[in-house]
Scaffold this active site. Structure first.
Site, PDB file in Angstrom:
ATOM      1  CE  LYS A   1      -6.551  -1.340   3.079  1.00 19.33           C
ATOM      2  NZ  LYS A   1      -5.172  -1.837   3.334  1.00 19.33           N
TER       3      LYS A   1
ATOM      4  CG  ASP B   1      -1.913  -1.111   1.282  1.00 21.48           C
ATOM      5  OD1 ASP B   1      -1.651  -2.174   0.685  1.00 21.48           O
ATOM      6  OD2 ASP B   1      -2.947  -0.934   1.943  1.00 21.48           O
TER       7      ASP B   1
ATOM      8  CE  LYS C   1      -4.971   2.039   2.958  1.00 24.62           C
ATOM      9  NZ  LYS C   1      -3.793   1.341   3.536  1.00 24.62           N
TER      10      LYS C   1
END
Length: 229
Positions: free
Chosen positions: A191, A98, A161
């Site tokens: 996400k 991430d 995300k």
């Protein structure tokens, strides 16, 4: 939301969408071992830890996916540093990365710089690992969210995300998730992460289009869901 859709989102199904996350700077090896044990008990998909905690030694992962963060939480690291950090993390066992973009570049519309930033990390880790791109949606306008998501897709990301959970502008919002999901159109995952603390909030994110949830208070969220449909 319809009752038919709602009843499919039981505890087990939502757990299978969760990255059980521990990114506090004071985290110890014992904390990570406890996180993994709790994750296995809860039946979540993945655990997400800081890259300095890798590799996970003497930890029984079972079927859990191991994720980590890169350029966290500010995103203001040199792209080559992000790439090196990501490559090391993958070499030490991370299956998912991430990364935080250069948020300032997105704020001022320098999307070529954002593209180069993401591409550097993608090229460093290769095509295999899952790459999630943290855009810090609460700090961006709607137009910037859309353009940043488009750039992430162009750069080969697997997910966009919402948030690090550390930015003063805030974490995930239903509106941002919906906009991100509409932009990527199912081609990338979405996400939702940052400030999701209740079952109701988690369900709202999923109904807005989230396909993955980043949670630190996972047990409290799952305890608010039915065991089965």
């Amino acid at each position: 939301m319809s009752d038919a859709v709602e009843t499919t989102l039981n505890r087990t199904r939502v757990a299978a969408m969760v990255d059980h996350t521990l990114l506090k700077p004071e985290t110890s090896d014992a904390d990570v071992r406890a996180l993994v044990a709790e994750a296995r008990e809860l039946g979540v998909l993945a655990v997400c830890v800081s890259p300095s905690m890798l590799p996970l030694r003497s930890v029984e992962m079972g079927d859990l996916v191991l994720a980590t963060v890169v350029g966290f939480p500010s995103g203001k690291h040199h792209s080559l540093v992000k790439g090196a950090e990501a490559r090391l993390a993958v070499d030490q066992g991370a299956a998912e990365v991430d990364m935080v973009i250069d948020i300032g570049a997105a704020v001022v519309g320098e999307y070529n710089a954002v593209l180069a930033d993401i591409l550097t990390v993608r090229e460093a880790i290769g095509a295999g690992p899952v790459l999630k791109v943290i855009i810090e949606s609460a700090a961006l306008t709607d137009d910037a969210i859309v353009e940043t998501c488009r750039v992430a897709e162009l750069a080969g990301a697997n997910f966009v995300k919402t948030s690090t959970g550390f930015h003063p502008a805030g974490g995930a919002s239903v509106d941002a998730v919906r906009l991100m999901a509409q932009t990527v159109g199912g081609r990338l995952g979405v996400k939702a992460s940052g400030g999701i603390r209740t079952a109701e909030a988690a369900l709202a994110m999923i109904h807005a289009g989230a396909t993955r949830l980043g949670l630190s208070g996972t047990r409290a969220v799952l305890d608010g869901l039915p065991d089965q449909s």
